[in-house]
Write a protein that holds these residues in place. Structure first.
Motif, PDB file in Angstrom:
ATOM      1  N   ASP A 347     -15.373  21.248   3.769  1.00 16.06           N
ATOM      2  CA  ASP A 347     -14.496  20.605   4.837  1.00 16.06           C
ATOM      3  C   ASP A 347     -13.115  21.060   4.791  1.00 16.06           C
ATOM      4  N   VAL A 348     -12.876  22.146   5.567  1.00 13.25           N
ATOM      5  CA  VAL A 348     -11.775  22.702   5.821  1.00 13.25           C
ATOM      6  C   VAL A 348     -10.645  21.841   6.500  1.00 13.25           C
ATOM      7  N   PHE A 349     -11.186  21.325   7.698  1.00 10.06           N
ATOM      8  CA  PHE A 349     -10.525  20.433   8.158  1.00 10.06           C
ATOM      9  C   PHE A 349     -11.181  18.912   8.658  1.00 10.06           C
ATOM     10  N   ASP A 350     -10.891  17.982   8.223  1.00  8.79           N
ATOM     11  CA  ASP A 350     -11.603  16.584   8.506  1.00  8.79           C
ATOM     12  C   ASP A 350     -11.141  15.746   9.576  1.00  8.79           C
ATOM     13  N   GLY A 351     -10.204  16.107  10.384  1.00  7.70           N
ATOM     14  CA  GLY A 351      -9.532  15.451  11.274  1.00  7.70           C
ATOM     15  C   GLY A 351      -8.393  14.349  10.742  1.00  7.70           C
ATOM     16  N   ASN A 352      -7.867  14.869   9.475  1.00  7.17           N
ATOM     17  CA  ASN A 352      -7.075  14.009   8.826  1.00  7.17           C
ATOM     18  C   ASN A 352      -7.739  12.694   7.979  1.00  7.17           C
ATOM     19  N   GLU A 353      -9.028  12.671   8.082  1.00  7.31           N
ATOM     20  CA  GLU A 353      -9.581  11.353   7.645  1.00  7.31           C
ATOM     21  C   GLU A 353      -9.196  11.254   6.172  1.00  7.31           C
ATOM     22  N   GLY A 354      -9.323  12.410   5.467  1.00  7.29           N
ATOM     23  CA  GLY A 354      -9.484  12.178   3.786  1.00  7.29           C
ATOM     24  C   GLY A 354      -7.786  11.817   3.774  1.00  7.29           C
ATOM     25  N   LYS A 355      -6.537  12.200   4.414  1.00  7.72           N
ATOM     26  CA  LYS A 355      -5.272  12.083   4.273  1.00  7.72           C
ATOM     27  C   LYS A 355      -5.008  10.658   4.405  1.00  7.72           C
ATOM     28  N   HIS A 356      -5.705  10.095   5.400  1.00  6.21           N
ATOM     29  CA  HIS A 356      -5.546   8.516   5.923  1.00  6.21           C
ATOM     30  C   HIS A 356      -6.204   7.748   4.648  1.00  6.21           C
ATOM     31  N   GLN A 357      -7.383   8.313   4.071  1.00  6.45           N
ATOM     32  CA  GLN A 357      -7.919   7.076   3.270  1.00  6.45           C
ATOM     33  C   GLN A 357      -6.997   7.374   1.754  1.00  6.45           C
ATOM     34  N   ILE A 358      -6.452   8.469   1.752  1.00  2.00           N
ATOM     35  CA  ILE A 358      -5.704   8.534   0.635  1.00  2.00           C
ATOM     36  C   ILE A 358      -4.015   7.608   0.772  1.00  2.00           C
ATOM     37  N   GLU A 359      -3.650   7.204   1.855  1.00  6.42           N
ATOM     38  CA  GLU A 359      -2.727   6.862   2.261  1.00  6.42           C
ATOM     39  C   GLU A 359      -3.038   5.319   2.174  1.00  6.42           C
ATOM     40  N   LYS A 360      -4.078   4.807   2.720  1.00  8.39           N
ATOM     41  CA  LYS A 360      -4.480   3.461   2.705  1.00  8.39           C
ATOM     42  C   LYS A 360      -4.802   3.085   1.208  1.00  8.39           C
ATOM     43  N   ALA A 361      -5.202   3.957   0.435  1.00  7.86           N
ATOM     44  CA  ALA A 361      -5.414   3.466  -0.992  1.00  7.86           C
ATOM     45  C   ALA A 361      -4.461   3.142  -1.783  1.00  7.86           C
ATOM     46  N   LYS A 362      -3.051   4.244  -1.402  1.00  2.07           N
ATOM     47  CA  LYS A 362      -1.823   3.916  -1.823  1.00  2.07           C
ATOM     48  C   LYS A 362      -1.066   2.653  -1.410  1.00  2.07           C
ATOM     49  N   ILE A 363      -1.403   2.282  -0.299  1.00  2.00           N
ATOM     50  CA  ILE A 363      -0.811   0.938   0.169  1.00  2.00           C
ATOM     51  C   ILE A 363      -1.555  -0.362  -0.655  1.00  2.00           C
ATOM     52  N   ASP A 364      -2.803  -0.129  -0.836  1.00  5.26           N
ATOM     53  CA  ASP A 364      -3.588  -1.226  -1.469  1.00  5.26           C
ATOM     54  C   ASP A 364      -2.914  -1.302  -2.831  1.00  5.26           C
ATOM     55  N   ARG A 365      -2.766  -0.008  -3.419  1.00  2.00           N
ATOM     56  CA  ARG A 365      -1.892  -0.146  -4.797  1.00  2.00           C
ATOM     57  C   ARG A 365      -0.619  -0.990  -4.657  1.00  2.00           C
ATOM     58  N   GLU A 366       0.003  -0.560  -3.801  1.00  3.55           N
ATOM     59  CA  GLU A 366       1.446  -1.281  -3.727  1.00  3.55           C
ATOM     60  C   GLU A 366       1.387  -2.652  -3.625  1.00  3.55           C
ATOM     61  N   ILE A 367       0.210  -3.133  -2.650  1.00  2.00           N
ATOM     62  CA  ILE A 367      -0.019  -4.577  -2.681  1.00  2.00           C
ATOM     63  C   ILE A 367      -0.348  -5.250  -3.989  1.00  2.00           C
ATOM     64  N   LEU A 368      -1.144  -4.577  -4.897  1.00  7.49           N
ATOM     65  CA  LEU A 368      -1.668  -5.116  -6.189  1.00  7.49           C
ATOM     66  C   LEU A 368      -0.390  -5.139  -6.945  1.00  7.49           C
ATOM     67  N   GLU A 369       0.334  -4.214  -7.236  1.00  6.21           N
ATOM     68  CA  GLU A 369       1.538  -4.078  -7.753  1.00  6.21           C
ATOM     69  C   GLU A 369       2.589  -5.436  -7.505  1.00  6.21           C
ATOM     70  N   SER A 370       2.617  -5.758  -6.141  1.00  5.76           N
ATOM     71  CA  SER A 370       3.470  -6.695  -5.726  1.00  5.76           C
ATOM     72  C   SER A 370       2.999  -8.098  -6.267  1.00  5.76           C
ATOM     73  N   LYS A 371       1.217  -8.254  -6.075  1.00  7.09           N
ATOM     74  CA  LYS A 371       0.704  -9.367  -6.546  1.00  7.09           C
ATOM     75  C   LYS A 371       0.819  -9.698  -8.257  1.00  7.09           C
ATOM     76  N   LYS A 372       0.987  -8.499  -8.810  1.00  6.79           N
ATOM     77  CA  LYS A 372       1.080  -8.521 -10.278  1.00  6.79           C
ATOM     78  C   LYS A 372       2.689  -9.031 -10.637  1.00  6.79           C
ATOM     79  N   SER A 373       3.541  -8.357  -9.696  1.00 11.68           N
ATOM     80  CA  SER A 373       4.855  -8.816 -10.027  1.00 11.68           C
ATOM     81  C   SER A 373       5.169 -10.393  -9.850  1.00 11.68           C
ATOM     82  N   ASP A 374       4.296 -10.771  -8.816  1.00  9.04           N
ATOM     83  CA  ASP A 374       4.390 -12.266  -8.585  1.00  9.04           C
ATOM     84  C   ASP A 374       3.815 -12.991  -9.543  1.00  9.04           C
ATOM     85  N   ALA A 375       2.868 -12.704  -9.830  1.00 11.71           N
ATOM     86  CA  ALA A 375       1.885 -13.387 -11.014  1.00 11.71           C
ATOM     87  C   ALA A 375       2.597 -13.534 -12.166  1.00 11.71           C
ATOM     88  N   GLU A 376       3.282 -12.480 -12.678  1.00 10.27           N
ATOM     89  CA  GLU A 376       4.186 -12.501 -13.825  1.00 10.27           C
ATOM     90  C   GLU A 376       4.932 -13.511 -13.971  1.00 10.27           C
TER      91      GLU A 376
END
Length: 468
Positions: A347-376
């Motif tokens: 897949d030489v170019f996938d219409g930025n779908e792979g890039k969007h999935q990476i960014e979405k996963a990074k946002i999910d990680r930030e959400i979990l980090e916030s939840k952990k900080s609040d839980a602590e």
């Protein structure tokens, strides 16, 4: 004689079984039984099984897939041919030339045949670009998070059952207090009867003691209702027979617990969030493999055959000849048709779908980090709060014990004074009620201390049945 021996042996062997069936369940037995019936724990176990199936599915993705297909049918195809104008130049002196107008040759050609085909094909993924590896890691961390949360739910079951168990003990201790009150009132009633006969007390004073006895009887009825409710509750939660639960006779004793390490890092919620972060990290790595080529090997073996083939025309082939095409073709068989090779997909170019999935996963990680900080923060506050509640509940036991002793001494003094006619029955009953309340408050203080100890243990994920 032999019959008597058999009966004796059967009785000896069967006695332990009967005895066990009628023995009261221990706290550990109640908790273990509740664990197997708890719906939340059962659902988590099922989620773990589902996760294991997903992991196995990823492992099997590199296994070859073999597919066999075949078909048979009848072929009938018709093609219409209309000739354009055809001019044939003259070849002197042999051929004078000719011109065929458009449509001179106008014919329908029909091919009919029976066909059969078969194919065996095998495919195998050789390289996934690393995506499968990271997805397996993500699923494993997800399962670890689920297992960590199961520890929290197990603590909740222990808390629920131990609370009902302690309530059972509190009710039984209350019954003992009421029984002691009943004995004293019965004794004081005899004293009052004599005093009434000697004219030392009035009928009103005597009726007061009878009223106190009636009030005590109503409390006995209330006790039976509470006990039956607790038996039903434990039966529903554990599935253990009510008759066995009714035999429970626990003792209310304070729990000595000292928090040596005020650390919340072992809390199941934080562990689950840590595993969740690892799962997202693996998912991000998997998404980053979108551009890496995937390699697959494949091989196939095919067969194709045509039978009873026939070619015909609707009109004569050459105008004026009167001859149509009517020809049976020879059967045709193609076998083996073998193919083997390696292919790749990039897949030489996938219409930025792979890039969007990476960014979405990074946002999910930030959400979990916030939840952990609040839980602590919340869990640390919860630990401090539970420590304070435990200290207060522990100190209350000493105060209630002292109040109970004072009430006992006061009742002893009131009974002596009542015998000599120095006080009225109302004062005696007040002293009796004071002792009864002091006894119940002491038992309630022990119950509250045990509940506070359980919550304090849970604050650092150190709850264990042995400590209860």
């Amino acid at each position: 004689m032999k019959t008597l021996k058999k009966i004796a042996i059967s009785a000896i062997v069967g006695f332990p079984l009967v005895f066990h069936a009628q023995s009261a369940p221990t706290l550990k037995e109640l908790i273990d039984a509740a664990m197997t019936k708890d719906a939340t724990i059962e659902q988590q176990n099922l989620e773990s099984k589902s996760n294991l199936l997903d992991q196995q599915k990823l492992k099997d993705i590199f296994l070859p897939t073999v597919e066999i297909s075949g078909k048979g049918g009848y072929l009938n195809a018709t093609a219409r041919f209309i000739s354009p104008e055809i001019a044939i130049p003259a070849i002197q002196p042999i051929f004078p030339g000719a011109v065929f107008p458009e449509g001179t040759f106008n014919n329908n050609f029909t091919l009919s045949s029976f066909e059969a085909a078969g194919k065996a094909e095998a495919k195998m993924l050789i390289y996934s670009g690393g995506k499968v590896k990271y997805l397996k890691q993500a699923l494993q961390e997800k399962d670890n998070a689920n297992q960590a949360l199961q520890a929290k739910n197990q603590d909740d079951v222990v808390t629920q059952i131990s609370k009902a168990y302690d309530q059972f003990a509190l009710v039984i201790e209350s019954k003992k207090v009421l029984d002691e009150s009943k004995k004293r009132l019965d004794a004081n009633k005899k004293t009052a009867e004599k005093a009434l006969g000697y004219g030392l007390i009035t009928p009103y004073d005597y009726k007061k003691i009878e009223l106190a006895q009636a009030t005590l009887d109503s409390k006995m009825v209330e006790y039976e209702g509470k006990k039956e409710l607790l038996i039903t509750q434990l039966n529903i939660l554990t599935g253990i027979d009510k008759n066995r639960i009714a035999l429970i006779d626990p003792k209310l004793e304070k729990i000595e617990y000292l928090v040596t390490d005020k650390n919340i890092e072992n809390r199941a919620e934080l562990k689950a969030l840590d595993y969740g972060l690892k799962a997202i990290d693996a998912k991000i790595k998997a998404e980053k493999t979108w551009w890496i080529p995937k390699v697959q090997a494949s091989t196939s073996l095919s067969y194709m055959g045509f039978y009873n083939s026939h070619l015909s025309s609707s009109k004569e082939l050459m105008p004026g000849t009167g001859t149509k095409l009517d020809y049976d073709l020879t059967n045709l068989n193609l076998f083996p048709i073998f193919q083997a090779g390696v292919g790749f997909k990039w897949d030489v170019f996938d219409g930025n779908e792979g890039k969007h999935q990476i960014e979405k996963a990074k946002i999910d990680r930030e959400i979990l980090e916030s939840k952990k900080s609040d839980a602590e923060r919340k869990l640390q506050l919860n630990l401090s709060n539970n420590q304070t509640n435990y200290d207060i509940a522990d100190s209350q036991i000493m105060m209630k014990a002292k109040a109970r002793q004072i009430a006992r001494n006061a009742l002893t003094q009131a009974e002596k004074e009542f015998r000599y006619g120095l006080i009225k029955s109302t004062q005696l009953i007040e002293a009796e009620n004071d002792l009864e309340n002091a006894e119940l408050e002491y038992q309630t203080a022990v119950f509250n201390q045990r509940r506070a100890a359980v919550e304090l243990m849970k604050s650092t994920q150190n709850l264990s049945i042995e400590k209860l």
